[in-house]
Design an enzyme around this catalytic site. Structure first.
Site, PDB file in Angstrom:
ATOM      1  N   HIS A 167      22.728   6.782  17.634  1.00 24.70           N
ATOM      2  CA  HIS A 167      22.008   8.059  17.581  1.00 24.70           C
ATOM      3  C   HIS A 167      22.746   8.994  16.640  1.00 24.70           C
ATOM      4  CE1 HIS A 167      20.005  11.512  20.140  1.00 24.70           C
ATOM      5  NE2 HIS A 167      20.065  11.823  18.853  1.00 24.70           N
ATOM      6  N   HIS A 180      21.523  11.394  13.157  1.00 27.15           N
ATOM      7  CA  HIS A 180      20.517  11.808  12.169  1.00 27.15           C
ATOM      8  C   HIS A 180      21.248  11.919  10.844  1.00 27.15           C
ATOM      9  CE1 HIS A 180      17.645  12.965  15.397  1.00 27.15           C
ATOM     10  NE2 HIS A 180      18.776  13.147  16.068  1.00 27.15           N
ATOM     11  N   HIS A 194      13.457  10.742  21.510  1.00 29.70           N
ATOM     12  CA  HIS A 194      14.257  11.797  22.135  1.00 29.70           C
ATOM     13  C   HIS A 194      13.470  12.293  23.350  1.00 29.70           C
ATOM     14  CE1 HIS A 194      16.504  11.851  18.427  1.00 29.70           C
ATOM     15  NE2 HIS A 194      17.186  12.941  18.733  1.00 29.70           N
ATOM     16  N   GLU A 216      16.346  15.984  26.691  1.00 31.27           N
ATOM     17  CA  GLU A 216      17.478  16.712  26.090  1.00 31.27           C
ATOM     18  C   GLU A 216      17.334  18.161  26.585  1.00 31.27           C
ATOM     19  OE1 GLU A 216      17.227  17.174  21.822  1.00 31.27           O
ATOM     20  OE2 GLU A 216      19.325  17.767  21.616  1.00 31.27           O
ATOM     21  N   ASP A 235      24.906  12.283  17.125  1.00 30.12           N
ATOM     22  CA  ASP A 235      23.717  13.123  16.879  1.00 30.12           C
ATOM     23  C   ASP A 235      23.748  13.740  15.468  1.00 30.12           C
ATOM     24  OD1 ASP A 235      21.225  14.056  17.604  1.00 30.12           O
ATOM     25  OD2 ASP A 235      21.933  15.608  18.969  1.00 30.12           O
ATOM     26  N   ASP A 236      24.395  14.894  15.324  1.00 30.98           N
ATOM     27  CA  ASP A 236      24.463  15.588  14.031  1.00 30.98           C
ATOM     28  C   ASP A 236      25.921  15.988  13.797  1.00 30.98           C
ATOM     29  OD1 ASP A 236      21.438  15.983  13.425  1.00 30.98           O
ATOM     30  OD2 ASP A 236      21.680  16.609  15.508  1.00 30.98           O
TER      31      ASP A 236
HETATM   32  N1  ADE Z   1      17.015  16.418  15.094  1.00 29.37           N
HETATM   33  C1  ADE Z   1      18.313  16.385  14.768  1.00 29.37           C
HETATM   34  N2  ADE Z   1      19.065  16.502  15.863  1.00 29.37           N
HETATM   35  C2  ADE Z   1      18.218  16.607  16.925  1.00 29.37           C
HETATM   36  C3  ADE Z   1      18.394  16.751  18.319  1.00 29.37           C
HETATM   37  N3  ADE Z   1      19.593  16.825  18.878  1.00 29.37           N
HETATM   38  N4  ADE Z   1      17.291  16.832  19.081  1.00 29.37           N
HETATM   39  C4  ADE Z   1      16.089  16.790  18.539  1.00 29.37           C
HETATM   40  N5  ADE Z   1      15.872  16.651  17.240  1.00 29.37           N
HETATM   41  C5  ADE Z   1      16.932  16.561  16.422  1.00 29.37           C
HETATM   42 ZN    ZN Z   2      19.146  13.480  18.049  1.00 24.36          ZN
END
Ligand code: ADE
Ligand code: ZN
Length: 334
Positions: free
Chosen positions: A14, A16, A194, A197, A275-276
């Protein structure tokens, strides 16, 4: 423990790719492409990374992605992620990309996929990292737009293992995307989404029952629904949990309150991911370390989390067994 975690062979399921755009590279690409940015230094940009929730992050994430224009930009972005991941002993990565974030700005779908794909090949050849690419539909746009994106992806089917669903979750339940996921499954794509969350546990059930999701991205709010917990444990549905993200985006007030340890101890197939990473303060190793410290996870749990990453991945059985063996050998020797 820290050394043990750093060297652990890992899978990342996971991440992006647009969320791995570090401020330094962002500035470099902005300059290269003549894209104006409203910050005058890397430091000022990094300091703006304070979020009150998912939407406040997504606004900044979309602004950052605007510097990605050429095939070379997507190549540079992806290779930078792979080099970082490789330095943390990520052995296999399944990477999300949001084509609509780019095609909406006039960047062709092919430019995005080709740049990313070329870097994945180099990552495999030079860094020994295996990888898969997953296309995410953004849920802030309509199902019709997602369907058009799926059509654009069909000529590149051999480079894309599956489809997912990301972006603003609240008020956009999986049931709004039933048709596009049915079509994607018909075309042979694997399915993730997703859910849970910021959204309620019911969105997790919808993702499984209505979209055919094989993995749930995040899913951390499942902890609020005992029946769903039993189901996730029984069916061994993987959750790709991103601890630093959930604290940065205030899903949990602190890491000590994160549900990860409780999910794992309830027998769910939990994995740890970033994630990011450019926005949330760390790559996969930092996520393991932060969760381990705050939740006091022992070696056995860390081993289980890493094994779950390989078990939950979309790789062939022989490859999976080879990774699990490599992991077991590492744990036995350290
Ligand atoms: N796009 C990038 N990161 C995300 C996240 N944590 N939740 C939903 N969309 C995303
Ligand atoms: Zn994500």
């Amino acid at each position: 423990m820290e050394k043990f975690i750093r060297g652990l062979p890992k899978a990342e399921l996971h991440v992006h790719i647009e969320g791995s755009l570090e401020p330094e590279l962002l500035f470099q690409l902005a300059r290269r492409n003549g894209v104006p940015i409203r910050f005058d230094s890397v430091r000022a940009l990094r300091e703006s990374y304070r979020f009150t929730g998912l939407q406040s992050f997504l606004d900044i994430y979309h602004e950052g992605a605007a510097v990605l224009i050429t095939e070379r930009d997507f190549y540079d972005l992806t290779l930078a992620y792979l080099e970082k991941a490789g330095s943390q002993n990520v052995r296999h990565a399944e990477i999300f990309f949001d084509p609509q974030t780019h095609t909406d700005r006039g960047v062709p779908f092919e430019t995005v996929v080709s740049g990313i794909h070329r870097a994945l090949e180099v990552g495999n050849r030079k860094l020994g990292i295996t990888s898969k690419l997953i296309l995410c539909f953004v849920r802030h746009l309509s199902e019709q737009r997602a369907m058009e994106t799926l059509e654009q992806a069909l000529p590149f089917k051999h480079r894309i293992v599956g489809v997912g669903l990301d972006s603003s979750e609240l008020g956009r339940p999986p049931e709004q995307f039933v048709n596009v996921f049915a079509r994607a499954r018909e075309e042979g794509f694997r399915v993730v989404a997703h859910a849970g969350e910021e959204g309620p546990p019911d969105y997790v059930s919808q993702a499984l029952d209505l979209l055919g999701a094989e993995r749930i991205d995040h899913g951390v709010r499942a902890i609020e629904d005992p029946e769903l917990m039993k189901r996730l444990a029984k069916e061994q549905i993987p959750l790709t949990v991103c601890p630093l993200s959930n604290v940065k985006l205030r899903v949990f007030a602190s890491m000590a309150e994160h549900s990860l340890g409780r999910l794992l101890d309830a027998g769910l197939r939990v994995t740890i991911n970033s994630d990011d990473p450019a926005y949330f303060g760390g790559y996969v190793t930092e996520n393991y370390l932060a969760a381990q410290r705050a939740l006091d996870l022992d070696r056995d749990r860390i081993h289980r989390l890493a094994a779950n990453g390989f078990r939950a991945s979309f790789i062939a059985e022989a490859e999976r067994n080879a990774f699990l063996e490599e992991l077991d050998d590492y744990v036995a020797a350290h």
